[in-house]
Design an enzyme around this catalytic site. Structure first.
Site, PDB file in Angstrom:
ATOM      1  CG  HIS A  77      -2.590  -0.556  -7.233  1.00  0.00           C
ATOM      2  ND1 HIS A  77      -3.064   0.119  -6.132  1.00  0.00           N
ATOM      3  CD2 HIS A  77      -2.682  -1.886  -6.902  1.00  0.00           C
ATOM      4  CE1 HIS A  77      -3.429  -0.741  -5.200  1.00  0.00           C
ATOM      5  NE2 HIS A  77      -3.205  -1.964  -5.638  1.00  0.00           N
ATOM      6  NE  ARG A 112      -4.251  -1.500   0.085  1.00  0.00           N
ATOM      7  CZ  ARG A 112      -4.355  -2.560  -0.712  1.00  0.00           C
ATOM      8  NH1 ARG A 112      -3.353  -2.871  -1.528  1.00  0.00           N
ATOM      9  NH2 ARG A 112      -5.435  -3.312  -0.700  1.00  0.00           N
ATOM     10  CD  GLU A 120      -2.816   3.252  -5.551  1.00  0.00           C
ATOM     11  OE1 GLU A 120      -1.694   2.781  -5.429  1.00  0.00           O
ATOM     12  OE2 GLU A 120      -3.862   2.579  -5.474  1.00  0.00           O
TER      13      GLU A 120
END
Length: 320
Positions: free
Chosen positions: A287, A236, A265
């Protein structure tokens, strides 16, 4: 259960070429590619089941959904859903676990090799014409390191951490699992957090983001690391202080970093990592470590199975 109303709030998080089992034959199904915070209540409406990957479901929103019976999270992370509110409101919650135990570790290893062998730096040099000007069949503007015999420090001893360790050991690396930061003693198979920082040639993060792990790696931790160390974060974004990481890279206090997750994000151009992505020792991906085709297919299979189990009155991957 009779005919149910099911809403998927962020269907675009599943690529269209991935087979998503069809529940619309037996139930009412609505899906939206993306959902903004302002659209959440309207789109859920009178749904019995809502599917979310990253759309946030707060206590305030959940309290206005008396018909909602199940929140099916199409991911492992649960920080976007208020679990305590779901307990109080008698809303079941399930997530998807164990689907990316190949994809994430392979992404870590790919980043590790790219950084240790300075592939990106050499790519940039060729693009800038350095090889052509050098007029040699090869040229060495960046150090190239081997992996075998080096130490991988792993923060997070869950399925992803263990799967990454297995790949690292297959490559001839030594593996050290870090005990919780500040722990007075170490569990069997773990070494102290500080010892992992000082001995790791590669540090990879696989722990959840909580109040205790926010900025787990910041300036003091980076200062303990070897100058040849690599930091890789596929966990994370908030686990690492992004400003401190960029500073350590610029000052060459560590050798490189591979980052797949960001504090916000999608990250905008003001993000410290994005603003410095031209650094030859910084490798960024959006990601996607979890997102091999096979992993996403496993995810959707488990997601639909979770929903079908709930409809059948069974408990599968239940968090609440």
């Amino acid at each position: 259960m009779s005919l149910l109303n099911i809403v998927f709030l962020d269907r675009a998080t599943i690529p269209r070429h991935i087979d998503l089992p069809d529940l619309s034959v037996a139930h009412q199904w609505r899906e939206y590619d993306f959902t903004t915070p302002e659209q959440v209540l309207e789109r859920i409406g009178d749904a019995d089941i809502v599917i979310t990957n990253k759309v946030v479901l707060t206590r305030e929103i959940l309290a206005q959904l008396p018909k909602l019976k199940l929140v099916a999270i199409s991911a492992t992370g649960t920080n976007n859903v208020d679990l305590s509110a779901c307990r109080e409101l008698n809303i079941a919650v399930c997530n998807v676990q164990g689907y990316a135990t190949q994809s994430v570790p392979e992404h870590v290893i790919a980043m590790m090799f790219a950084l240790r062998r300075n592939l990106f730096g050499y790519h940039q040099d060729i693009a800038a014409g350095e090889w052509q000007r050098n007029k040699q069949f090869c040229f060495f503007t960046h150090p190239i390191g081997d992996i075998a015999g080096s130490v991988m420090g792993i923060i997070g001893g869950g399925s992803l951490g263990k799967a990454t360790a297995a790949l690292a050991q297959a490559l001839g690396m030594q593996v050290a699992f870090a005990e919780h930061k500040g722990a007075e003693s170490c569990r069997e198979g773990y070494v102290s957090f500080e010892q992992v920082l000082t001995t790791a040639d590669v540090l990879t993060l696989h722990c959840p983001l909580t109040a205790a792990t926010t900025h787990l790696i910041s300036q003091p931790e980076l200062a303990l690391m070897k100058p040849n160390a690599l930091v890789i974060n596929t966990g994370r974004g908030g686990l690492i202080d992004e400003v401190a990481l960029v500073d350590a890279l610029k000052q060459r206090r560590i050798a490189g970093a591979g980052v797949d997750v960001f504090t916000q994000e999608p990250a905008d151009m003001g993000n410290p990592l994005i603003a410095n992505m031209d650094l030859p020792n910084l490798l960024l991906t959006p990601h996607v470590a979890w997102g091999s085709d096979s992993a996403i297919q496993r995810l959707v299979t488990i997601l639909i199975a979770n929903i079908e189990a709930f409809i059948a009155g069974k408990s599968q991957n239940r968090l609440v």
